[in-house]
Motif scaffolding. Structure first.
Motif, PDB file in Angstrom:
ATOM      1  N   ASP A 179      12.819 -14.492  12.889  1.00 16.34           N
ATOM      2  CA  ASP A 179      12.020 -15.673  13.243  1.00 16.34           C
ATOM      3  C   ASP A 179      11.916 -15.891  14.743  1.00 16.34           C
ATOM      4  OD1 ASP A 179      11.727 -16.038  10.578  1.00 16.34           O
ATOM      5  OD2 ASP A 179      13.130 -17.719  10.407  1.00 16.34           O
ATOM      6  N   SER A 239      10.495  -8.295  19.451  1.00 19.04           N
ATOM      7  CA  SER A 239      10.831  -8.944  18.183  1.00 19.04           C
ATOM      8  C   SER A 239      10.794  -7.890  17.090  1.00 19.04           C
ATOM      9  CB  SER A 239       9.864 -10.085  17.863  1.00 19.04           C
ATOM     10  OG  SER A 239       8.531  -9.603  17.793  1.00 19.04           O
ATOM     11  N   ALA A 278      17.214 -15.036   9.315  1.00 18.00           N
ATOM     12  CA  ALA A 278      16.262 -15.908  10.010  1.00 18.00           C
ATOM     13  C   ALA A 278      16.349 -15.706  11.511  1.00 18.00           C
ATOM     14  CB  ALA A 278      16.542 -17.362   9.643  1.00 18.00           C
ATOM     15  N   GLN A 279      17.550 -15.567  12.025  1.00 18.69           N
ATOM     16  CA  GLN A 279      17.719 -15.353  13.464  1.00 18.69           C
ATOM     17  C   GLN A 279      17.119 -14.016  13.899  1.00 18.69           C
ATOM     18  OE1 GLN A 279      21.992 -15.783  13.367  1.00 18.69           O
ATOM     19  NE2 GLN A 279      21.925 -17.802  14.354  1.00 18.69           N
TER      20      GLN A 279
END
Length: 279
Positions: free
Chosen positions: A193, A275, A189-190
């Motif tokens: 997201d 990202s 998730a880190q």
């Protein structure tokens, strides 16, 4: 020949790099943004392996001592030819005494100069790419001369191409790397997201990211790495290996950047946002 009047921050000769020597500890090296170089060499009808100048952050001032044709690509650095603005992805005819200069960095981080036929230096392990441990120099200096061979019969068939610029892209497409399956749900998730920031520790060897994810206590043997391998340190730091990066490492390899993602990251500097997107 091309003479370097002012070398700029970090100007090197690069081609696609060295292959089949990683088992001896020799990095690939070569151009950081392969996509931009491919387009420049294609415009000049060069071989994809022909060497170019890679120009980082601030550009050089160059004087041509032979006729040729050139194309610029990659970052936008306010380039001028004899004090007149010129653009990326266009073919320009060069006369003896012409001066190519670079000004303010507008977009991206690494620009490229291609000449018809490519630059020619001493080939070391089948490549012209600068890499200090095995080449005499790691960058060009004021007064250096770089040679090329001008083909007087060459007439460009295409003078300009329009490209979809990725200089402002922030999304890095990645594949699962060998230790990806060891990540926990929170770490995943880190990773996917949120976003990350390019740290000041970035160069041709590796890019570090400012933000950390949860760390780990994984013990592993030193294993093979590639340009674009994302390593995770025990403290949760993310390190993205680039073209001059080491051939092995002892940190878990959690992601592998696509070829395009390597080019996108190569155009980022300290403070840039990125990202990850899993392919």
């Amino acid at each position: 020949m091309l003479k370097i009047l002012k070398s700029g921050f970090y100007t090197t000769v690069q081609d696609l790099g060295r292959f089949n020597y990683r088992n001896k500890g020799v990095p690939v090296a070569g151009v950081m943004d392969q996509l931009s170089v491919f387009k420049a060499n294609t415009l000049l009808e060069n071989e994809t392996t022909d060497a170019v100048l890679e120009i980082t952050m601030t550009g050089p001032t160059l004087v041509f001592e032979e006729e040729t044709y050139i194309t610029l690509s990659g970052a936008e650095m306010s380039a001028t030819l004899n004090n007149l603005p010129i653009q990326n992805y266009k073919v320009y005819q060069i006369n003896i005494g012409d001066i190519l200069s670079y000004g303010r960095l507008e977009k991206g981080f690494r620009a490229y100069l291609a000449v018809k036929g490519g630059f020619r230096l001493q080939s070391i392990l089948n490549s012209y790419s600068f890499y200090k441990p095995i080449t005499p120099e790691n960058r060009l200096k004021d007064g250096d001369v770089v040679t090329f061979e001008y083909n007087k019969l060459f007439k460009p068939k295409i003078l300009e191409i329009k490209v979809d610029s990725f200089l402002e892209d922030t999304l890095l497409e990645v594949h699962r790397a060998p230790e990806y399956s060891l990540l926990k749900e929170k770490q995943l998730a880190q990773l996917f997201d949120g976003g990350f920031t390019v740290a000041k520790e970035n160069n041709r060897m590796a890019y570090q990211l400012e933000e950390c994810i949860d760390g780990h206590a994984i013990n592993m043997l030193t294993s093979a790495t590639l340009p674009g391998t994302v390593q995770l340190t025990p403290l949760g730091k993310l390190i993205v290996l680039m073209k001059d990066g080491q051939t092995t490492g002892g940190y878990p390899r959690i992601l592998q950047l696509s070829d395009k993602a390597i080019a996108v990251l190569a155009q980022k500097r300290e403070g840039s946002k990125i990202s990850f997107k899993l392919l």
